[in-house]
Write an enzyme that holds these catalytic residues in place. Structure first.
Site, PDB file in Angstrom:
ATOM      1  N   ARG A  36     -10.587  -4.346   0.949  1.00 41.15           N
ATOM      2  CA  ARG A  36     -11.718  -4.061   0.080  1.00 41.15           C
ATOM      3  C   ARG A  36     -11.497  -2.703  -0.583  1.00 41.15           C
ATOM      4  O   ARG A  36     -11.053  -1.753   0.052  1.00 41.15           O
ATOM      5  CB  ARG A  36     -13.033  -4.054   0.871  1.00 41.15           C
ATOM      6  CG  ARG A  36     -13.506  -5.441   1.308  1.00 41.15           C
ATOM      7  CD  ARG A  36     -13.966  -6.271   0.129  1.00 41.15           C
ATOM      8  NE  ARG A  36     -14.492  -7.572   0.515  1.00 41.15           N
ATOM      9  CZ  ARG A  36     -13.774  -8.690   0.567  1.00 41.15           C
ATOM     10  NH1 ARG A  36     -12.474  -8.657   0.270  1.00 41.15           N
ATOM     11  NH2 ARG A  36     -14.344  -9.840   0.900  1.00 41.15           N
ATOM     12  N   ASP A  45      -4.429  -4.264  -4.226  1.00 42.88           N
ATOM     13  CA  ASP A  45      -4.874  -5.522  -4.827  1.00 42.88           C
ATOM     14  C   ASP A  45      -6.384  -5.499  -5.018  1.00 42.88           C
ATOM     15  O   ASP A  45      -6.975  -6.479  -5.459  1.00 42.88           O
ATOM     16  CB  ASP A  45      -4.470  -6.702  -3.934  1.00 42.88           C
ATOM     17  CG  ASP A  45      -4.748  -8.048  -4.576  1.00 42.88           C
ATOM     18  OD1 ASP A  45      -4.346  -8.243  -5.739  1.00 42.88           O
ATOM     19  OD2 ASP A  45      -5.371  -8.912  -3.923  1.00 42.88           O
ATOM     20  N   GLU A  70     -14.228  -2.604  -8.771  1.00 43.10           N
ATOM     21  CA  GLU A  70     -13.564  -3.719  -9.446  1.00 43.10           C
ATOM     22  C   GLU A  70     -14.517  -4.756 -10.021  1.00 43.10           C
ATOM     23  O   GLU A  70     -14.128  -5.568 -10.868  1.00 43.10           O
ATOM     24  CB  GLU A  70     -12.607  -4.423  -8.480  1.00 43.10           C
ATOM     25  CG  GLU A  70     -13.289  -5.214  -7.391  1.00 43.10           C
ATOM     26  CD  GLU A  70     -12.297  -5.932  -6.474  1.00 43.10           C
ATOM     27  OE1 GLU A  70     -12.418  -7.145  -6.324  1.00 43.10           O
ATOM     28  OE2 GLU A  70     -11.405  -5.260  -5.920  1.00 43.10           O
ATOM     29  N   HIS A  74      -6.819  -8.533  -7.308  1.00 47.49           N
ATOM     30  CA  HIS A  74      -7.427  -9.296  -6.210  1.00 47.49           C
ATOM     31  C   HIS A  74      -6.870 -10.722  -6.148  1.00 47.49           C
ATOM     32  O   HIS A  74      -7.617 -11.701  -6.171  1.00 47.49           O
ATOM     33  CB  HIS A  74      -8.952  -9.333  -6.372  1.00 47.49           C
ATOM     34  CG  HIS A  74      -9.687  -9.404  -5.067  1.00 47.49           C
ATOM     35  ND1 HIS A  74     -10.753  -8.605  -4.756  1.00 47.49           N
ATOM     36  CD2 HIS A  74      -9.484 -10.189  -3.979  1.00 47.49           C
ATOM     37  CE1 HIS A  74     -11.201  -8.891  -3.548  1.00 47.49           C
ATOM     38  NE2 HIS A  74     -10.432  -9.851  -3.046  1.00 47.49           N
TER      39      HIS A  74
END
Length: 345
Positions: free
Chosen positions: A231, A255, A260, A292
């Site tokens: 996260r 990622d 985000e 992600h």
């Protein structure tokens, strides 16, 4: 059941459609993310199904209750985007997919590590321009180095196995150590001080939010490589930028990103990037940021769809499943569902 799916992509429909229709359910695919306005698309539905960037707030819970929707299906393991207390008070049930493919995420984390260390993403960009100069692409051997894994759930365990395969010395930190694992647990401070590579695999909670911050970065080795596929808010973005600028952090593979929600899974290539921190991070030559996608394998997508169908069945049959989470169990520690299904609700 009629189920409204939010924040959907073509691959969601590809994997969910056959299973849902075979089971007699009616899916309604909505490309928009969930908010108080798009919630109206769920009128007449029996349940909603949401993804990681859908925020299920108190306001959303109030409206769901008014719409007589008492089931939220999560296409994810984490549930920090859901107001669990409000769900409990509104008697709205929450069921998740706790482990769709630990291998997918762990393998992706390892690929970020390899790319950042050996700078293969930069080499690829060069050779695309027929630039075959290898200056500035020096990495280090992973063999014999120390890697610190924060979080030893299923994904963390897979990552540990991969790192051991590189013949690294692996140490770990977890709020709840697993005594069955063949791993050396150490205090967080020691992990920061000893690790050449740090990989994050823990859920986002109040205890883990900004676990990577000015203080912990100050404990790290110079030139440490930091990997995050969990996260975004596990890392304090401002502290990360300072750590990169000071050369304390030698490389970053991420990622996920703290803010985000407004950007990931969308095409911003022809728009002005409003988030200055995100724009700054992308400019660093030693940072590899992806959007992600660590979960995105055929095996994981199949498991997400299959587990969601199992969750629907458990809800309809009113039987206990460990995939259900509730405020009583998570916060108060006195959930009675295992003994008597009805006591929580």
């Amino acid at each position: 059941m009629k189920i409204a799916f939010y924040d959907t992509r073509p691959y969601d429909k590809l994997w969910f459609d056959p299973l849902l229709k075979e089971a007699g359910h009616e899916p309604r695919y909505i490309e928009n993310r969930l908010d108080i306005h798009t919630l109206e698309y769920a009128q007449g539905a029996d349940a909603i199904c949401v993804f990681v960037n859908d925020k299920v707030t108190k306001e959303i819970m109030d409206r769901l209750s008014e719409m007589n929707i008492h089931l939220i299906l999560l296409r994810s393991a984490g549930y920090n985007n859901v107001d669990m207390k409000e769900a409990y008070e509104k008697r709205i049930r929450i069921l998740r997919v706790p482990a769709y493919s630990p291998a997918a995420v762990a393998e992706y984390a390892a690929s970020l590590l390899l790319a950042v260390n050996r700078k293969t993403h930069k080499a690829y960009a060069r050779t695309r321009d027929f630039n075959f100069n290898i200056d500035g692409l020096t990495g280090m051997d992973l063999y014999g180095k120390t890697s610190g894994v924060i979080g030893t759930g299923r994904i963390g365990q897979m990552m540990i196995d991969i790192l051991k395969g590189f013949h690294m010395n692996v140490i770990a930190y977890d709020v709840f150590p697993n005594p069955k694992l063949d791993i050396q647990y150490v205090p967080l401070k020691k992990l920061m001080e000893k690790s050449d590579i740090i990989s994050l695999h823990c859920p986002l909670t109040e205890e883990t939010r900004h676990i990577i911050n000015d203080q912990t970065i100050g404990m790290m080795k110079d030139g440490v490589i930091l990997i995050n596929t969990s996260r975004g808010a596990l890392i304090d973005t401002q502290a990360l930028i300072k750590g990169i600028n000071s050369h304390k952090i030698g490389g970053v593979g991420m990622d996920v990103y703290e803010e985000e929600d407004s950007y990931f899974f969308e095409d911003w290539s022809n728009k002005i990037m409003d988030d200055r921190d995100l724009a700054r991070i992308i400019t660093f030559p030693n940072v590899l940021l992806t959007s992600h996608q660590a979960f995105l394998t055929t095996e994981a997508l199949h498991q997400i769809a299959a587990t969601t169908l199992e969750n629907i069945k458990a809800y309809k049959d009113d039987v206990y499943t460990p995939n259900e989470i509730c405020y009583q169990c998570e916060e108060k520690g006195d959930c009675h569902r295992r003994e008597n299904h009805q006591k929580c609700f």
